[in-house]
Design a protein around this motif. Structure first.
Motif, PDB file in Angstrom:
ATOM      1  N   UNK A 123       1.258 -12.350   9.552  1.00  0.00           N
ATOM      2  CA  UNK A 123      -0.122 -12.828   9.735  1.00  0.00           C
ATOM      3  C   UNK A 123      -0.698 -13.464   8.470  1.00  0.00           C
ATOM      4  N   UNK A 124      -1.797 -14.201   8.630  1.00  0.00           N
ATOM      5  CA  UNK A 124      -2.497 -14.730   7.451  1.00  0.00           C
ATOM      6  C   UNK A 124      -3.446 -13.650   6.914  1.00  0.00           C
ATOM      7  N   UNK A 125      -4.158 -13.985   5.827  1.00  0.00           N
ATOM      8  CA  UNK A 125      -4.962 -12.964   5.150  1.00  0.00           C
ATOM      9  C   UNK A 125      -5.983 -12.319   6.082  1.00  0.00           C
ATOM     10  N   UNK A 126      -6.626 -13.143   6.936  1.00  0.00           N
ATOM     11  CA  UNK A 126      -7.632 -12.614   7.853  1.00  0.00           C
ATOM     12  C   UNK A 126      -6.976 -11.709   8.900  1.00  0.00           C
ATOM     13  N   UNK A 159      -2.059  -1.490   0.939  1.00  0.00           N
ATOM     14  CA  UNK A 159      -1.908  -2.101  -0.385  1.00  0.00           C
ATOM     15  C   UNK A 159      -1.588  -3.590  -0.300  1.00  0.00           C
ATOM     16  N   UNK A 160      -0.827  -3.996   0.736  1.00  0.00           N
ATOM     17  CA  UNK A 160      -0.542  -5.425   0.902  1.00  0.00           C
ATOM     18  C   UNK A 160      -1.861  -6.202   1.035  1.00  0.00           C
ATOM     19  N   UNK A 161      -2.801  -5.603   1.783  1.00  0.00           N
ATOM     20  CA  UNK A 161      -4.113  -6.246   1.960  1.00  0.00           C
ATOM     21  C   UNK A 161      -4.956  -6.142   0.688  1.00  0.00           C
ATOM     22  N   UNK A 186       5.093 -12.397   0.165  1.00  0.00           N
ATOM     23  CA  UNK A 186       6.024 -11.303  -0.093  1.00  0.00           C
ATOM     24  C   UNK A 186       7.445 -11.832  -0.003  1.00  0.00           C
ATOM     25  N   UNK A 187       8.370 -11.308  -0.823  1.00  0.00           N
ATOM     26  CA  UNK A 187       9.765 -11.757  -0.729  1.00  0.00           C
ATOM     27  C   UNK A 187      10.299 -11.524   0.690  1.00  0.00           C
TER      28      UNK A 187
END
Lengths: 206, 206, 206
Positions: free
Chosen positions: B36-39, B99-101, B108-109
């Motif tokens: 997904x994108x940031x949103x 944490x990714x958010x 990310x790799x």
């Protein structure tokens, strides 16, 4: 000492001894790896990997035997815990060796050799203590000494961290070093866990 | 197989299955989050948070039931250990998603997706294994496969670390990535701990 | 409540209470250390070190007593687990205090004080709960509250991490801060483990 009415499967003691002897091999390989050049390190890390596989097989032999044995020398849970704790020591030592090679850490601080020397001593006295599980005699010297070594490892680890933060200016180099140093500290903790497990067993059987 | 004289509360098996099914949901959400994108990630992390709460309630239902049940299908300690181990898997997956958010890790790799795919497989076979606790049959395939997956996760994790240290030049970005990658590795370890707990139970009951 | 036929060694309850009171001392020292200047911090870290030694002796007194006592108030394994879990809380608090001084972390984020305040509350209610192990009454309030505090610590810890990654531009400073913040989070987890152990004991004894 209680009088035993039922015969007990004594081969568990031999299996634990064999398992701990892999740790002696592992800690020696770690020490050799430190003294080797980059090419030599690759070869030693490969040997370490093989030693870890053998240790893994030793662990599984113990676990399968719990399954097939009617009367075990002590609680099944404790046999399981001890086999797993021994296995953890090897896993951490193998991980450290692998990362030193992967991260191409040519110049490790001198105190890393001191950490590994403590691990070697831990492995030796652990391997010497395993046959004494049979009689449950003279085990307290072993766990007292492991606790002392782990305390020493802990102090060394903190000094090493502080020194690295002072000396290493490249943050990426520092992250690599810090990870290896911490895994070696986890290996020392894992040896302490083996000793704690032995102490728990001895307390119950006394 | 022993003959059971006392009836045993079978709902524990359903509760463990329900608990493990939350892990399937969690691992799927992790995989969706990655694409997904940031949103979109924020929305999925919120769903993950809800899934973690449901898993938490499932765990507490099991723990309360230990308390109120006279005859449990296996040792209370083992029920407790299994419920806690399942709960840990969810906690790590939720922490990784959070944490990714929080760290706004847009790129990310690719190997992180491989880590998550392993977790998804772990969750699926764990959920499939739980109902088999009732008969204690055909469980060894499950723990052998989890051990294989955990080994694979471990190798992948080390390759990923080495690759990140080579590719990411910003140390702060590297610290963020490293933390997420390590929590995903801890999730794989947590699935292995579930399998080890099941193995311990099966060994005792056999 | 079961009727007890055998008299039980009640001093274990006093020993657990004494052990938990060292945690109250430790968490207070951590809080004082935060408010002190560099010179004051060194003195307080020394006191913390002494407190950790006293806690260690308290733990060993419990472990030796397991050995020499015929009828223990609850399972030897559980006494061992509870003593070790209490000891872990102290170890993490002492490690945090030591690293704050070693790393010369003069300016810690304000939220670190909030982390320590949670630890202080955990230590207080843990010390208050220990004497209630005797009657096994009114313990659920304690573990519910610890779980609530640990959740709060967890949320705070993640916010603190995200904030530090935004605010601290020096990666080496960030690594130092992150380590201290994570050890404080491990201390909160250790208090939760104490509460989980108490819950397990209460479940068995109920």
């Amino acid at each position: 000492m209680r009088f035993r009415i039922t015969p007990r499967d004594t081969t568990f003691f031999d299996l634990f001894t064999a398992s701990a002897e892999h740790l002696v091999t592992g800690s020696k390989l770690l020490s050799e790896l430190l003294g080797a050049d980059r090419q030599g390190r690759k070869a030693i890390a490969k040997q370490m990997n093989d030693a870890e596989h053998l240790a893994d097989e030793a662990t599984h032999t113990i676990l399968r035997r719990i399954n097939s044995t009617f009367v075990t020398p002590f609680d099944r849970d404790d046999i399981y815990a001890l086999a797993s704790a021994l296995d953890d020591c090897m896993d951490f030592m193998e991980e450290a060796s692998d990362l030193i090679v992967l991260y191409k850490l040519d110049d490790l601080p001198r105190r890393v050799a001191d950490q590994i020397q403590i691990l070697q001593r831990c492995a030796e006295i652990t391997a010497e203590a395993m046959p004494r599980l049979r009689s449950m005699q003279d085990l307290s010297d072993y766990w007292v000494e492991i606790n002392r070594l782990e305390n020493q490892a802990d102090k060394l680890h903190r000094k090493l961290l502080a020194q690295m933060f002072d000396d290493v200016s490249d943050p990426i180099e520092l992250m690599k070093l810090k990870e290896v140093v911490e895994i070696l500290e986890e290996a020392a903790d894992a040896f302490e866990k083996v000793a704690n497990t032995v102490e728990t067993i001895a307390v119950k059987e006394s």
